[in-house]
Design a protein around this motif. Structure first.
Motif, PDB file in Angstrom:
ATOM      1  N   GLY A 235      42.021  60.378  38.727  1.00  8.89           N
ATOM      2  CA  GLY A 235      41.536  60.580  37.502  1.00  8.89           C
ATOM      3  C   GLY A 235      41.780  59.631  36.274  1.00  8.89           C
ATOM      4  N   LEU A 236      41.995  58.444  36.666  1.00  4.64           N
ATOM      5  CA  LEU A 236      42.295  57.167  35.793  1.00  4.64           C
ATOM      6  C   LEU A 236      41.120  56.932  34.718  1.00  4.64           C
ATOM      7  N   GLY A 237      41.462  56.622  33.531  1.00  8.00           N
ATOM      8  CA  GLY A 237      40.650  56.234  32.522  1.00  8.00           C
ATOM      9  C   GLY A 237      40.048  54.835  32.373  1.00  8.00           C
ATOM     10  N   ILE A 238      39.594  54.434  30.969  1.00 12.88           N
ATOM     11  CA  ILE A 238      39.136  53.188  30.850  1.00 12.88           C
ATOM     12  C   ILE A 238      39.961  52.066  30.945  1.00 12.88           C
ATOM     13  N   ALA A 239      41.149  52.232  30.578  1.00 13.61           N
ATOM     14  CA  ALA A 239      42.101  51.021  30.891  1.00 13.61           C
ATOM     15  C   ALA A 239      42.532  50.463  32.433  1.00 13.61           C
ATOM     16  N   TYR A 240      42.316  51.433  33.371  1.00 13.03           N
ATOM     17  CA  TYR A 240      42.255  51.035  34.653  1.00 13.03           C
ATOM     18  C   TYR A 240      40.921  50.608  35.218  1.00 13.03           C
ATOM     19  N   TRP A 241      39.672  51.060  34.506  1.00 12.15           N
ATOM     20  CA  TRP A 241      38.487  50.761  34.969  1.00 12.15           C
ATOM     21  C   TRP A 241      38.125  49.350  34.365  1.00 12.15           C
ATOM     22  N   SER A 242      38.634  49.044  33.161  1.00 10.35           N
ATOM     23  CA  SER A 242      38.541  47.617  32.610  1.00 10.35           C
ATOM     24  C   SER A 242      39.219  46.699  33.416  1.00 10.35           C
ATOM     25  N   ALA A 243      40.539  47.075  34.012  1.00  2.00           N
ATOM     26  CA  ALA A 243      41.442  46.253  34.756  1.00  2.00           C
ATOM     27  C   ALA A 243      40.746  46.027  36.196  1.00  2.00           C
ATOM     28  N   MET A 244      40.014  46.955  36.777  1.00  5.08           N
ATOM     29  CA  MET A 244      39.223  46.691  37.862  1.00  5.08           C
ATOM     30  C   MET A 244      38.121  45.784  37.704  1.00  5.08           C
ATOM     31  N   ALA A 245      37.564  45.773  36.495  1.00  3.47           N
ATOM     32  CA  ALA A 245      36.551  44.854  36.393  1.00  3.47           C
ATOM     33  C   ALA A 245      36.912  43.557  36.316  1.00  3.47           C
ATOM     34  N   VAL A 246      38.088  43.338  35.511  1.00  2.88           N
ATOM     35  CA  VAL A 246      38.784  41.948  35.366  1.00  2.88           C
ATOM     36  C   VAL A 246      39.193  41.393  36.868  1.00  2.88           C
ATOM     37  N   ALA A 247      39.619  42.381  37.811  1.00  2.00           N
ATOM     38  CA  ALA A 247      40.034  42.111  39.048  1.00  2.00           C
ATOM     39  C   ALA A 247      38.792  41.726  40.006  1.00  2.00           C
ATOM     40  N   ALA A 248      37.780  42.406  39.595  1.00  2.00           N
ATOM     41  CA  ALA A 248      36.516  42.024  40.487  1.00  2.00           C
ATOM     42  C   ALA A 248      35.941  40.582  40.144  1.00  2.00           C
ATOM     43  N   ALA A 249      36.199  40.175  38.758  1.00  2.00           N
ATOM     44  CA  ALA A 249      35.791  38.817  38.284  1.00  2.00           C
ATOM     45  C   ALA A 249      36.490  37.905  38.848  1.00  2.00           C
ATOM     46  N   GLN A 250      37.874  38.298  39.115  1.00  2.00           N
ATOM     47  CA  GLN A 250      38.855  37.178  39.669  1.00  2.00           C
ATOM     48  C   GLN A 250      38.350  37.139  41.146  1.00  2.00           C
ATOM     49  N   ALA A 251      38.168  37.874  41.898  1.00  2.00           N
ATOM     50  CA  ALA A 251      37.596  38.221  43.490  1.00  2.00           C
ATOM     51  C   ALA A 251      36.414  37.060  43.542  1.00  2.00           C
ATOM     52  N   LEU A 252      35.684  37.318  42.546  1.00  2.00           N
ATOM     53  CA  LEU A 252      34.416  36.317  42.457  1.00  2.00           C
ATOM     54  C   LEU A 252      34.587  35.279  42.348  1.00  2.00           C
ATOM     55  N   TRP A 253      35.634  34.785  41.607  1.00  2.00           N
ATOM     56  CA  TRP A 253      35.995  33.431  41.320  1.00  2.00           C
ATOM     57  C   TRP A 253      36.753  32.792  42.231  1.00  2.00           C
ATOM     58  N   HIS A 254      37.520  33.544  43.016  1.00  2.00           N
ATOM     59  CA  HIS A 254      38.210  33.131  44.329  1.00  2.00           C
ATOM     60  C   HIS A 254      37.100  32.657  45.057  1.00  2.00           C
ATOM     61  N   VAL A 255      35.965  33.444  45.365  1.00  2.00           N
ATOM     62  CA  VAL A 255      35.177  33.225  46.596  1.00  2.00           C
ATOM     63  C   VAL A 255      34.362  31.889  45.776  1.00  2.00           C
ATOM     64  N   TRP A 256      34.100  31.690  44.851  1.00  2.00           N
ATOM     65  CA  TRP A 256      33.283  30.619  44.318  1.00  2.00           C
ATOM     66  C   TRP A 256      34.306  29.374  44.591  1.00  2.00           C
ATOM     67  N   MET A 257      35.428  29.645  44.580  1.00  2.00           N
ATOM     68  CA  MET A 257      36.495  28.419  44.539  1.00  2.00           C
ATOM     69  C   MET A 257      36.449  28.028  45.971  1.00  2.00           C
ATOM     70  N   ILE A 258      36.547  28.904  46.876  1.00  2.00           N
ATOM     71  CA  ILE A 258      36.698  28.582  48.360  1.00  2.00           C
ATOM     72  C   ILE A 258      35.462  28.021  49.231  1.00  2.00           C
ATOM     73  N   ARG A 259      34.075  28.296  48.428  1.00  2.00           N
ATOM     74  CA  ARG A 259      32.892  27.965  48.888  1.00  2.00           C
ATOM     75  C   ARG A 259      32.849  26.697  49.607  1.00  2.00           C
ATOM     76  N   SER A 260      33.487  25.639  49.253  1.00  2.00           N
ATOM     77  CA  SER A 260      33.666  24.075  49.805  1.00  2.00           C
ATOM     78  C   SER A 260      34.532  24.108  50.736  1.00  2.00           C
ATOM     79  N   ARG A 261      35.360  25.041  50.993  1.00  2.00           N
ATOM     80  CA  ARG A 261      36.337  24.954  52.256  1.00  2.00           C
ATOM     81  C   ARG A 261      37.524  23.948  52.047  1.00  2.00           C
ATOM     82  N   ARG A 262      37.375  23.219  50.747  1.00  2.00           N
ATOM     83  CA  ARG A 262      38.434  22.173  50.761  1.00  2.00           C
ATOM     84  C   ARG A 262      39.696  22.689  50.732  1.00  2.00           C
ATOM     85  N   ARG A 263      40.692  22.114  51.297  1.00  2.00           N
ATOM     86  CA  ARG A 263      42.174  22.659  51.361  1.00  2.00           C
ATOM     87  C   ARG A 263      42.527  23.130  50.029  1.00  2.00           C
TER      88      ARG A 263
END
Length: 292
Positions: A235-263
């Motif tokens: 039953g968490l509120g807006i603070a948690y869901w905002s944090a989850m949105a930021v976490a999801a954005a970070q995950a997308l950024w990480h996937v973008w970073m590794i797309r070239s597979r450079r070490r």
């Protein structure tokens, strides 16, 4: 005859052995554990449990490093990134490293003894998987999954220490954490893939092959989905869901970073993951503060 090292130099080697100068490892363990502790207590868990789980996390991660380096000492010498580790380079003996690991484990267990029976029982499982993990890299296609199990034990232990049981909410948190470990440790494995192939080491990056980036993306997606279910159950509120949105954005950024597979890019993505964990914990903490 080799002269014994001065105490300060010996201490520096021990700190290098437990990766003291690389706190990302224990932060990756700490944030999900603290999030579980706050969720289980439905707020501040008390100074005692906070100290036990914070110190225990740091100590057991450090002990895990010693076990890992002892198990991998003959493999590490063939990998540029790990060739100068204290055991592999011969600066610390296997016996000495195991003694350091034993002391750290005993101190951590002493902390757990101040909690309750169910939490103490869970700690034996945590120790067993910690010891098992390094050896799975020789025969298991995805040893990162075993690491994920090892890195998730703090979650049910936080619930048993607070509530005495492990509810469904905790298990969703565990599954999400397991998926997160698979994501960031696959990024880590992508750094050493060429070396690991030569020495016959098994990793998720090798198993996934050309689907490695897609695999990491799916692991992140699973993680975010599971932790979203946790938010609904708790039953968490807006603070948690905002944090989850930021976490999801970070995950997308990480996937973008590794797309070239450079070490370098893969290693950078791995090293930034503790911020994703902190973001989720911050969401849990802020949710509690707004309700207080």
């Amino acid at each position: 005859m080799t002269q014994p090292l001065p105490l300060r130099a010996r201490l520096a080697l021990y700190l290098d052995l437990i990766r003291w100068n690389r706190p990302q490892g224990w932060l990756l363990l700490l944030w999900p554990t603290l999030a579980a502790l706050w969720l289980a207590a439905r707020g501040f868990p008390g100074w005692h449990l906070l100290a036990v789980f914070t110190l225990g996390t740091v100590l057991m991660r450090s002990a895990g490093c010693t076990v890992n380096d002892v198990a991998d000492r003959d493999f590490d010498k063939h990998v540029k990134r790990t060739a100068e580790r204290p055991i592999t380079s011969g600066r610390i003996s296997v016996k000495e490293a195991l003694l350091v690991g034993l002391v750290l484990t005993l101190v951590s267990f002493a902390l757990v003894l101040t909690t309750n029976g169910p939490t103490i029982a869970w700690s034996f499982g945590a120790l067993g998987v910690t010891i098992l993990y390094p050896f799975t890299k020789r025969f298991f296609a995805m040893p990162q999954a075993v690491l994920g199990v090892a890195f998730s034990f703090g979650i049910p232990m936080a619930y048993t220490a607070t509530q005495g049981s492990v509810p469904a909410e905790a298990w969703w948190l565990v599954v999400g954490n397991l998926a997160w470990v698979l994501a960031y440790d696959t990024e880590y494995a992508m750094v050493d893939r060429d070396d690991d192939l030569q020495i016959g080491m098994r990793t998720s990056a090798i198993t996934l092959g050309r689907f490695d980036v897609i695999g990491v993306a799916l692991f992140y997606a699973t993680c975010i989905a599971c932790w979203s279910i946790v938010g609904r159950l708790a039953g968490l509120g807006i603070a948690y869901w905002s944090a989850m949105a930021v976490a999801a954005a970070q995950a997308l950024w990480h996937v973008w970073m590794i797309r070239s597979r450079r070490r370098d890019d893969c290693f950078a993505a791995f090293r930034m993951n503790h911020w994703l964990g902190f973001t989720v914990f911050a969401g849990v903490l802020l949710d509690w503060l707004l309700r207080a």
